[in-house]
Design a protein around this motif. Structure first.
Motif, PDB file in Angstrom:
ATOM      1  N   ASP A 215      71.611   9.681  44.156  1.00 14.32           N
ATOM      2  CA  ASP A 215      70.887   8.413  44.041  1.00 14.32           C
ATOM      3  C   ASP A 215      69.630   8.370  44.896  1.00 14.32           C
ATOM      4  O   ASP A 215      68.590   7.899  44.440  1.00 14.32           O
ATOM      5  CB  ASP A 215      71.798   7.240  44.419  1.00 14.32           C
ATOM      6  CG  ASP A 215      72.889   7.017  43.388  1.00 14.32           C
ATOM      7  OD1 ASP A 215      72.683   7.401  42.220  1.00 14.32           O
ATOM      8  OD2 ASP A 215      73.940   6.466  43.760  1.00 14.32           O
TER       9      ASP A 215
ATOM     10  N   TYR B 235      64.175  11.596  48.155  1.00 16.30           N
ATOM     11  CA  TYR B 235      63.140  11.382  47.155  1.00 16.30           C
ATOM     12  C   TYR B 235      61.894  10.745  47.768  1.00 16.30           C
ATOM     13  O   TYR B 235      60.771  11.130  47.451  1.00 16.30           O
ATOM     14  CB  TYR B 235      63.639  10.479  46.016  1.00 16.30           C
ATOM     15  CG  TYR B 235      64.748  11.086  45.193  1.00 16.30           C
ATOM     16  CD1 TYR B 235      64.613  12.344  44.622  1.00 16.30           C
ATOM     17  CD2 TYR B 235      65.936  10.400  44.977  1.00 16.30           C
ATOM     18  CE1 TYR B 235      65.627  12.901  43.855  1.00 16.30           C
ATOM     19  CE2 TYR B 235      66.954  10.946  44.210  1.00 16.30           C
ATOM     20  CZ  TYR B 235      66.788  12.191  43.651  1.00 16.30           C
ATOM     21  OH  TYR B 235      67.798  12.744  42.900  1.00 16.30           O
TER      22      TYR B 235
ATOM     23  N   ARG C 294      62.115  10.370  39.853  1.00 13.98           N
ATOM     24  CA  ARG C 294      62.936   9.870  40.958  1.00 13.98           C
ATOM     25  C   ARG C 294      62.141   9.789  42.265  1.00 13.98           C
ATOM     26  O   ARG C 294      62.416   8.934  43.097  1.00 13.98           O
ATOM     27  CB  ARG C 294      64.168  10.749  41.154  1.00 13.98           C
ATOM     28  CG  ARG C 294      65.181  10.575  40.034  1.00 13.98           C
ATOM     29  CD  ARG C 294      66.344  11.532  40.199  1.00 13.98           C
ATOM     30  NE  ARG C 294      67.284  11.396  39.118  1.00 13.98           N
ATOM     31  CZ  ARG C 294      68.554  11.023  39.275  1.00 13.98           C
ATOM     32  NH1 ARG C 294      69.026  10.755  40.466  1.00 13.98           N
ATOM     33  NH2 ARG C 294      69.346  10.933  38.238  1.00 13.98           N
TER      34      ARG C 294
END
Length: 152
Positions: free
Chosen positions: A67, A83, A143
């Motif tokens: 995530d 990210y 992302r």
């Protein structure tokens, strides 16, 4: 990945056939010819073993998308990158440089399929399906919320 596996199997089978033919050889024999044939058989077995090793290494290497970060998993090492730490992505050929505040990460294909002058990067497996390599880079760019720039 299955192309590497099939190629390794074929190389090993051919090397085994060549090795067996050395033992059963009849007719005119010479020491030089025997040495040459034995060296050829050993080279074939070596190529088969190398292809097998490349297949196992590519199977053990993966990109895991979480995530909030992604992981680059290679045999013996797992590296994790957030990210939001990625500031830009620069593409040069098949290699993508993920630029961070401090340092960069290079993402490249684990292997290629080569046919003549054509060299195609092997993709990756996502949810059990084989996906082209470029989709991985697009997914990571999305992302990381950055655009992929082509390096000149």
């Amino acid at each position: 990945m299955r192309w590497l596996q099939l190629g390794a199997q074929d190389l090993k089978k051919n090397a085994q056939k060549k090795g067996k033919s050395l033992v059963r050889r009849e007719g005119e024999r010479s020491f030089g010819k025997d040495i040459s044939d034995a060296a050829g058989a050993l080279m074939g077995m070596g190529r088969g073993a190398l292809a097998d090793l490349m297949h196992m290494q590519s199977e053990a290497s993966e990109f895991v998308l979480q995530d909030d970060h992604f992981e680059i998993v290679t045999p013996g090492r797992i590296k994790s990158y957030k990210y939001d730490s990625i500031k830009s992505i620069k593409m040069k050929g098949d290699k993508a440089s993920f630029i961070q505040d401090q340092g960069s990460i290079v993402v490249k294909p684990h292997a290629y399929i080569v046919s003549g002058r054509l060299k195609i990067p092997i993709g990756w497996s996502r949810n059990g399906m084989e996906v082209p390599y470029e989709v991985l880079l697009d997914e990571l760019a999305a992302r990381c919320d950055v655009e992929i720039e082509q390096a000149g």
